[in-house]
Scaffold this motif. Sequence first.
Motif, short mmCIF file in Angstrom:
data_model
loop_
_atom_site.label_atom_id
_atom_site.label_comp_id
_atom_site.label_asym_id
_atom_site.label_seq_id
_atom_site.Cartn_x
_atom_site.Cartn_y
_atom_site.Cartn_z
N GLU A 26 37.14 5.13 39.03
CA GLU A 26 35.72 4.96 38.74
C GLU A 26 35.45 5.68 37.43
N ILE A 27 34.73 5.00 36.55
CA ILE A 27 34.49 5.55 35.22
C ILE A 27 32.99 5.57 34.91
N LEU A 28 32.65 6.31 33.88
CA LEU A 28 31.29 6.32 33.31
C LEU A 28 30.20 6.72 34.29
N PRO A 31 27.06 7.72 32.44
CA PRO A 31 25.62 7.70 32.38
C PRO A 31 24.93 7.02 33.55
N GLY A 32 25.59 6.73 34.62
CA GLY A 32 24.99 6.30 35.86
C GLY A 32 23.88 5.27 35.73
N PRO A 33 23.19 4.93 36.79
CA PRO A 33 23.18 5.64 38.05
C PRO A 33 24.39 5.34 38.93
N ARG A 34 25.19 4.38 38.53
CA ARG A 34 26.36 4.01 39.33
C ARG A 34 27.60 4.06 38.46
N SER A 35 28.72 4.38 39.08
CA SER A 35 29.96 4.34 38.33
C SER A 35 30.38 2.88 38.13
N ILE A 36 31.31 2.67 37.23
CA ILE A 36 31.91 1.36 37.01
C ILE A 36 33.30 1.41 37.61
N TYR A 52 36.63 -4.68 35.36
CA TYR A 52 35.60 -3.65 35.37
C TYR A 52 34.44 -4.19 36.19
N GLY A 53 34.34 -3.70 37.43
CA GLY A 53 33.26 -4.11 38.32
C GLY A 53 32.03 -3.27 38.06
N CYS A 54 30.93 -3.94 37.77
CA CYS A 54 29.71 -3.24 37.35
C CYS A 54 28.53 -3.60 38.24
N HIS A 55 27.64 -2.66 38.38
CA HIS A 55 26.32 -2.90 38.95
C HIS A 55 25.38 -2.01 38.15
N LEU A 56 24.91 -2.56 37.03
CA LEU A 56 24.09 -1.78 36.11
C LEU A 56 22.70 -1.53 36.69
#
Length: 190
Positions: A26-28, A31-36, A52-56
Amino acid sequence: HSFSSMSDDYNSIGTFSRYSISDVSEILDPPGPRSIYRYKVTFASGSAVWFYGCHLKSGTTLSDQNERIAQAQALANYIRANHNLVTDYIVLLGDMNTMNSGDWTSGNTVSLLELKDDANSSNDFTSFGRTVIYPNTTTFNYPSGLTLDHIIVSPALMNKYVSASAKRIGSGYAADNPTDHYAVRIKITL
């Protein structure tokens, strides 16, 4: 299969594959609120694809949009620092929550995820939401039924894209299917 933690104590990202999953992290966050959620899938051909699974950040306020922009910029910077942008097979995917028309303008969320914030067009990624599924639309607001989900691929992987295979799936409404917006899919050949 593999699952991320619930980095915001609510959302988790999972992957299911018939092929080997490795290099999971898990990265980043921040700056959250969720990791990537980052992972590599190695296919029977021996080719490996980085996902890279994202949920911005969701929401329609300018503050929400600015948080998405910060997340997209941080991810773009991470990818530049950790990959060969010309040769690596890379996919950014998930719910990018591109809810405002501003998310779609130059220098903002989608163009940052496409790595278009430098002077080198040879390393630009391709967003199927922008180029294929809805090429002339800039407002993708929940619950309109339009897509918030994205598949964005590196130049090397774009060369493996099966022409005309990009599609949206589902009704776009949570009452009718397991998501509150359209899912998207593409086919690639490795």
